[in-house]
Design an enzyme around this catalytic site. Structure first.
Site, PDB file in Angstrom:
ATOM      1  N   HIS A   1       0.815  -1.211   0.000  1.00 20.86           N
ATOM      2  CA  HIS A   1       0.000   0.000   0.000  1.00 20.86           C
ATOM      3  C   HIS A   1       0.851   1.265   0.000  1.00 20.86           C
ATOM      4  O   HIS A   1       1.919   1.328   0.598  1.00 20.86           O
ATOM      5  CB  HIS A   1      -0.945   0.005   1.208  1.00 20.86           C
ATOM      6  CG  HIS A   1      -0.232  -0.061   2.526  1.00 20.86           C
ATOM      7  ND1 HIS A   1       0.254   1.047   3.176  1.00 20.86           N
ATOM      8  CD2 HIS A   1       0.069  -1.124   3.319  1.00 20.86           C
ATOM      9  CE1 HIS A   1       0.809   0.687   4.305  1.00 20.86           C
ATOM     10  NE2 HIS A   1       0.725  -0.632   4.424  1.00 20.86           N
ATOM     11  N   ASP A   2       0.378   2.259  -0.720  1.00 23.12           N
ATOM     12  CA  ASP A   2       0.977   3.602  -0.772  1.00 23.12           C
ATOM     13  C   ASP A   2       2.365   3.627  -1.399  1.00 23.12           C
ATOM     14  O   ASP A   2       3.092   4.612  -1.266  1.00 23.12           O
ATOM     15  CB  ASP A   2       1.035   4.222   0.634  1.00 23.12           C
ATOM     16  CG  ASP A   2      -0.320   4.271   1.304  1.00 23.12           C
ATOM     17  OD1 ASP A   2      -1.214   4.955   0.775  1.00 23.12           O
ATOM     18  OD2 ASP A   2      -0.517   3.596   2.329  1.00 23.12           O
TER      19      ASP A   2
ATOM     20  N   GLY B   1       4.891  -1.257   2.732  1.00 18.66           N
ATOM     21  CA  GLY B   1       4.131  -0.057   2.423  1.00 18.66           C
ATOM     22  C   GLY B   1       4.991   1.187   2.313  1.00 18.66           C
ATOM     23  O   GLY B   1       6.082   1.280   2.871  1.00 18.66           O
TER      24      GLY B   1
END
Length: 263
Positions: free
Chosen positions: A121-122, A139
């Site tokens: 994520h991100d 992440g």
């Protein structure tokens, strides 16, 4: 016209580009957007607020747009954006972002993501990236253009890897890697410049000599690293790659991947 196998499940609201083929047993969520002339071979899952660019090829059991593996995520409509021309092989996974991380995971154009690779994520991944088998990003990582990450290697969350870096297989990357670096090892250390990659990108012999001289002064010269870094700053005008490396170091908030002698 797109071609959708009758066994595939495409929810109302999904957007499928012209010429795209959706193979057997694929699952396409209502918020997915798939560009033109893509090929989902079969048993591909694209869910969440996920967009896929044109001319991508996605192999079975890839899951794109799954929820972040982050305990703070509460189902917010965060996104995953994948560029054009990507090849995503069997079992690869890419997650949407989190609110606290900016809400977006982004993958650039023309990437090649081998089987069981993972983009957390991100993360922000540049163009022409190659992730070998089971290469994994935690992440919030930032990965530059034309980065190669070797098989079974893992990158710690929030780590930056500059453009044109090569990471060897079976490496754990905990620190930021300068542009054009070659890193390797169980806990990755900076071994040298990625000279093969630089030659492939048409660096002349003179440019290679200039950047290598800078590298030696910065990482293997006398004094502490901080002293060598300060002494090297006036060299930024000698080559764009040197300017890029110094700029990358200046923006860092995490430890820098250094040669083993500096550890």
């Amino acid at each position: 016209m797109s071609k959708i196998d009758p066994t595939a499940r495409v929810e109302d609201g999904a957007v499928i580009g012209e010429g795209t083929e959706i193979g057997p047993f694929c699952i396409i969520g209502r918020n997915a957007r798939i560009g033109a002339n893509c090929k989902l071979i079969g048993q591909v899952t694209i869910i969440g607020h996920t967009s896929v660019g044109d001319n991508c090829v996605i192999s079975p059991f890839a899951v794109l747009g799954g929820a972040p593996q982050d305990l703070s995520y509460k189902g917010e409509p965060t996104t995953l954006d994948i560029g054009s021309g990507c090849t995503i092989r069997e079992g690869a996974t890419m997650n949407v972002g989190t609110v606290k991380g900016g809400g977006k995971t982004r993958v650039g154009n023309d990437g090649y993501f081998m089987n069981n690779s993972h983009v957390g994520h991100d993360c922000m991944v540049g163009n022409n990236a190659i992730f070998a088998t089971s290469a994994t990003l935690g992440g919030h990582c930032e990965i530059g253009d034309a980065v190669y990450i070797g098989g079974l290697s893992a990158v710690h969350q929030f780590t930056r890897i500059g453009p044109y870096v090569m990471v060897g297989g079976l490496s754990g990357v905990r620190d930021d890697i300068i542009p054009y670096g070659l890193a390797n090892g169980q806990y990755a250390v900076l071994e040298s410049l990625n000279l093969i990659g630089m030659k492939r990108r048409k660096f002349t012999r003179q440019r290679l000599a200039t950047v290598r001289s800078f590298y030696q002064k910065l990482f293997h010269g006398p004094g502490t690293f901080a002293e060598r870094l300060e002494a090297a700053r006036p060299l930024e005008s000698e080559d764009p790659a040197i300017d890029e490396i110094l700029g990358f170091i200046g923006k860092g908030k995490r430890p820098l991947c250094l040669p083993a002698i500096e550890k």
